[in-house]
Design an enzyme around this catalytic site. Structure first.
Site, PDB file in Angstrom:
ATOM      1  N   THR A 179       0.815  -1.218   0.000  1.00 26.41           N
ATOM      2  CA  THR A 179       0.000   0.000   0.000  1.00 26.41           C
ATOM      3  C   THR A 179       0.845   1.264   0.000  1.00 26.41           C
ATOM      4  O   THR A 179       1.969   1.285   0.536  1.00 26.41           O
ATOM      5  CB  THR A 179      -0.910   0.001   1.248  1.00 26.41           C
ATOM      6  OG1 THR A 179      -1.507   1.282   1.401  1.00 26.41           O
ATOM      7  CG2 THR A 179      -0.120  -0.275   2.524  1.00 26.41           C
TER       8      THR A 179
ATOM      9  N   TYR B  44      -1.479   0.115  10.063  1.00 26.58           N
ATOM     10  CA  TYR B  44      -1.764  -0.633   8.838  1.00 26.58           C
ATOM     11  C   TYR B  44      -0.577  -0.538   7.874  1.00 26.58           C
ATOM     12  O   TYR B  44      -0.057  -1.550   7.384  1.00 26.58           O
ATOM     13  CB  TYR B  44      -3.042  -0.079   8.186  1.00 26.58           C
ATOM     14  CG  TYR B  44      -3.250  -0.575   6.792  1.00 26.58           C
ATOM     15  CD1 TYR B  44      -3.453  -1.928   6.538  1.00 26.58           C
ATOM     16  CD2 TYR B  44      -3.221   0.308   5.706  1.00 26.58           C
ATOM     17  CE1 TYR B  44      -3.628  -2.391   5.249  1.00 26.58           C
ATOM     18  CE2 TYR B  44      -3.398  -0.146   4.419  1.00 26.58           C
ATOM     19  CZ  TYR B  44      -3.595  -1.497   4.194  1.00 26.58           C
ATOM     20  OH  TYR B  44      -3.760  -1.943   2.922  1.00 26.58           O
TER      21      TYR B  44
HETATM   22  N1  UFG Z   1     -13.022  10.029   3.956  1.00 30.17           N
HETATM   23  C1  UFG Z   1     -13.940  10.944   4.418  1.00 30.17           C
HETATM   24  N2  UFG Z   1     -15.093  10.477   4.954  1.00 30.17           N
HETATM   25  C2  UFG Z   1     -15.381   9.147   5.049  1.00 30.17           C
HETATM   26  C3  UFG Z   1     -14.443   8.218   4.563  1.00 30.17           C
HETATM   27  C4  UFG Z   1     -13.258   8.688   4.019  1.00 30.17           C
HETATM   28  O1  UFG Z   1     -13.722  12.155   4.356  1.00 30.17           O
HETATM   29  O2  UFG Z   1     -16.456   8.800   5.571  1.00 30.17           O
HETATM   30  C5  UFG Z   1     -11.772  10.516   3.375  1.00 30.17           C
HETATM   31  C6  UFG Z   1     -10.557  10.047   4.136  1.00 30.17           C
HETATM   32  O3  UFG Z   1     -10.242  10.900   5.194  1.00 30.17           O
HETATM   33  C7  UFG Z   1      -9.510  10.034   3.026  1.00 30.17           C
HETATM   34  C8  UFG Z   1     -10.314   9.714   1.775  1.00 30.17           C
HETATM   35  O4  UFG Z   1     -11.668  10.000   2.084  1.00 30.17           O
HETATM   36  O5  UFG Z   1      -8.973  11.302   2.882  1.00 30.17           O
HETATM   37  C9  UFG Z   1     -10.215   8.262   1.386  1.00 30.17           C
HETATM   38  O6  UFG Z   1     -10.533   7.479   2.523  1.00 30.17           O
HETATM   39  P1  UFG Z   1     -10.757   5.905   2.438  1.00 30.17           P
HETATM   40  O7  UFG Z   1     -11.142   5.451   3.805  1.00 30.17           O
HETATM   41  O8  UFG Z   1     -11.666   5.588   1.304  1.00 30.17           O
HETATM   42  O9  UFG Z   1      -9.324   5.365   2.030  1.00 30.17           O
HETATM   43  P2  UFG Z   1      -7.962   5.548   2.809  1.00 30.17           P
HETATM   44  O10 UFG Z   1      -7.194   6.588   2.060  1.00 30.17           O
HETATM   45  O11 UFG Z   1      -8.104   5.780   4.249  1.00 30.17           O
HETATM   46  O12 UFG Z   1      -7.407   4.083   2.748  1.00 30.17           O
HETATM   47  C10 UFG Z   1      -7.311   3.428   1.549  1.00 30.17           C
HETATM   48  C11 UFG Z   1      -7.262   1.932   1.767  1.00 30.17           C
HETATM   49  C12 UFG Z   1      -6.013   1.536   2.454  1.00 30.17           C
HETATM   50  C13 UFG Z   1      -4.835   2.173   1.781  1.00 30.17           C
HETATM   51  C14 UFG Z   1      -5.028   3.639   1.778  1.00 30.17           C
HETATM   52  C15 UFG Z   1      -3.926   4.461   1.268  1.00 30.17           C
HETATM   53  O13 UFG Z   1      -8.370   1.520   2.532  1.00 30.17           O
HETATM   54  O14 UFG Z   1      -5.903   0.148   2.402  1.00 30.17           O
HETATM   55  O15 UFG Z   1      -6.164   3.886   0.974  1.00 30.17           O
HETATM   56  O16 UFG Z   1      -4.350   5.807   1.348  1.00 30.17           O
HETATM   57  F1  UFG Z   1      -3.708   1.889   2.417  1.00 30.17           F
END
Ligand code: UFG
Length: 327
Positions: A117, A141
Site C-alpha cells: 500500500t 496498517y
Molecule cells: N473520507 C472521508 N469520509 C469518510 C471516509 C473517508 O472524508 O467517511 C476521506 C478520508 O479521510 C480520506 C479519503 O476520504 O482522505 C479516502 O478514505 P478511504 O477510507 O476511502 O481510504 P484511505 O485513504 O483511508 O485508505 C485506503 C485503503 C487503504 C490504503 C489507503 C492508502 O483503505 O488500504 O487507501 O491511502 F492503504
C-alpha cells in the site's frame, strides 16, 4: 498456467483478481477466513476456508493444489481501526503473512505477488511518491505492510522467493459485468459510503477534516480502478514467470483528487445530491498520497484505461444499485 493460491479471494480486490486470473487461463484457489470476505464472491475457482494464522491448514492447501504462485491479498486494511488496535494488525497481517511465506517456501512455491500500500510511504509533504521514496508509515496498517515487504526480501535472500510488490493507491470501482464488487461490513471507504448517502441508506457523509494543507482543505488521494489494478497483477505473475526478478511497483494514476472533488464527480455521475457534513480529521490520515506510476507502465506495460474518476464512480454506482452478497 496452473493453480494460483489467492489469499483474500473472497474480498473486494481478491475476487476481482480471481476473475482476471480465470480469464487469463489460470485457476484461482481462494483461501479466505470470511471475516471480511463473502463466500458469494468466490465464483471463479475452488474455495478453501481458513486463517493464515493456522500453518497446518496452509500446508494442507499447498499440498492439495500445488499452486505455481501465490497472490496475497488477505489483510485487515482499515487505517482508522489500525490506530486503535495495532496489535490486531501486527498479529493478523504480519504473523499471518509470515506463516504464508514459510508455507509457500516449504511447498516450493516461489513466485509471490503481494498487495502492499501507499500507506507505507506516510505523509511526505506534497511530493509525488515513486517506488524509491522513503517509507515512513504513520499508521499501524502501513507499518504492518512495510514489515511484510521486509519479510519477502529476507526470504528471497534465504530461499529464493521471487516477489512482485504492488503498492496500491486508493482502489475504487467494480467489475463492469456486475459479477463482483465492493462490499465491506462495516463500510469505511469514501466512494461506497458516499453512494450509500446518496441513496439515503445511511446518514450524510462526513468529510474527515477540512483544514488540511491542500487547495480545498480536504485530503487528496490517487484513485485507481479495481479492474486496472488486478490487470497489473496478471502482468506481475507473467513478470515472475518470465524470470525477471523481484520488483516493487506503485499502482496509481499520478492524478490526485480531494474529497470535495470526489463528491463533485459523484454528483455529476449519479445526477443526485450528495448529502455531506464537515467533520474532524480521522487519526492516521495522510494529507496527500499521489503515485508516481511510470514504472508499472514502462516496465510491466500496464495501462490503467478504466481509471478515470468518472468511470470508477459509474462502475461503483452500477454495482451499488444491482449487486450484493448475501449476509
Ligand atoms: N473520507 C472521508 N469520509 C469518510 C471516509 C473517508 O472524508 O467517511 C476521506 C478520508 O479521510 C480520506 C479519503 O476520504 O482522505 C479516502 O478514505 P478511504 O477510507 O476511502 O481510504 P484511505 O485513504 O483511508 O485508505 C485506503 C485503503 C487503504 C490504503 C489507503 C492508502 O483503505 O488500504 O487507501 O491511502 F492503504
Amino acid at each position: 498456467m496452473g493453480n494460483v493460491l489467492v489469499t483474500g479471494g473472497a474480498g473486494y480486490i481478491g475476487s476481482h483478481a480471481c476473475k482476471a486470473l480465470k480469464a487469463a487461463g489460470h485457476m484461482p484457489v481462494t483461501f479466505d477466513n470470511l471475516e471480511t470476505g463473502w463466500q458469494d464472491a468466490v465464483k471463479f475457482g475452488p474455495f478453501e476456508q481458513g486463517t493464515l494464522l493456522d500453518r497446518a491448514r496452509l500446508d494442507e492447501v499447498f499440498a492439495k493444489y500445488q499452486p505455481v504462485a501465490v497472490m496475497h491479498f488477505a489483510a485487515l486494511s482499515q487505517v482508522g481501526e489500525s490506530m486503535s488496535m495495532p496489535g490486531l494488525y501486527w498479529r493478523n497481517n504480519v504473523m499471518g503473512s509470515l506463516n504464508l511465506v514459510e508455507a509457500a517456501v516449504a511447498a516450493g512455491c516461489l513466485d509471490f505477488v503481494f498487495s502492499s500500500t501507499c500507506a507505507t510511504y506516510g505523509d511526505q509533504d506534497n511530493v509525488v511518491l515513486d517506488e524509491n521514496s522513503a517509507q515512513h508509515p504513520i499508521n499501524a496498517y502501513g507499518a504492518s505492510k512495510r514489515a511484510i515487504e521486509d519479510i519477502l526480501r529476507d526470504f528471497e535472500a534465504s530461499d529464493g522467493l521471487r516477489h512482485v510488490i504492488f503498492r496500491y493507491f486508493n482502489v475504487a470501482g467494480a467489475d463492469p459485468d456486475g459479477e463482483v464488487g465492493e462490499f465491506h461490513q462495516p463500510e469505511t471507504h469514501l466512494v461506497p459510503l458516499m453512494l450509500d448517502a446518496i441513496e439515503g441508506k445511511r446518514d450524510a457523509l462526513t468529510i474527515f477534516g477540512t483544514d488540511y494543507d491542500t487547495p480545498d482543505g480536504t485530503c487528496i488521494r490517487d484513485y485507481v480502478h479495481v479492474c486496472d489494478l488486478v490487470d497489473a497483477h496478471i502482468l506481475g505473475l507473467k513478470w515472475l514467470a518470465d524470470g525477471k526478478g523481484s520488483r516493487v511497483f506503485n499502482l496509481g494514476t499520478g492524478h490526485g483528487f480531494s474529497v470535495r472533488e470526489v463528491i463533485d464527480h459523484s454528483r455529476a455521475v449519479t445526477n443526485r445530491a450528495v448529502p455531506f457534513k464537515e467533520g474532524a480529521r480521522r487519526a492516521g490520515d495522510c494529507t496527500k498520497l499521489v503515485s508516481g506510476s511510470a514504472r508499472a507502465e514502462t516496465e510491466l506495460g500496464w495501462s490503467p484505461h478504466r481509471s478515470t474518476l468518472k468511470q470508477m464512480i459509474a462502475d461503483a454506482w452500477k454495482w451499488h444499485q444491482t449487486g450484493h452478497y448475501d449476509q
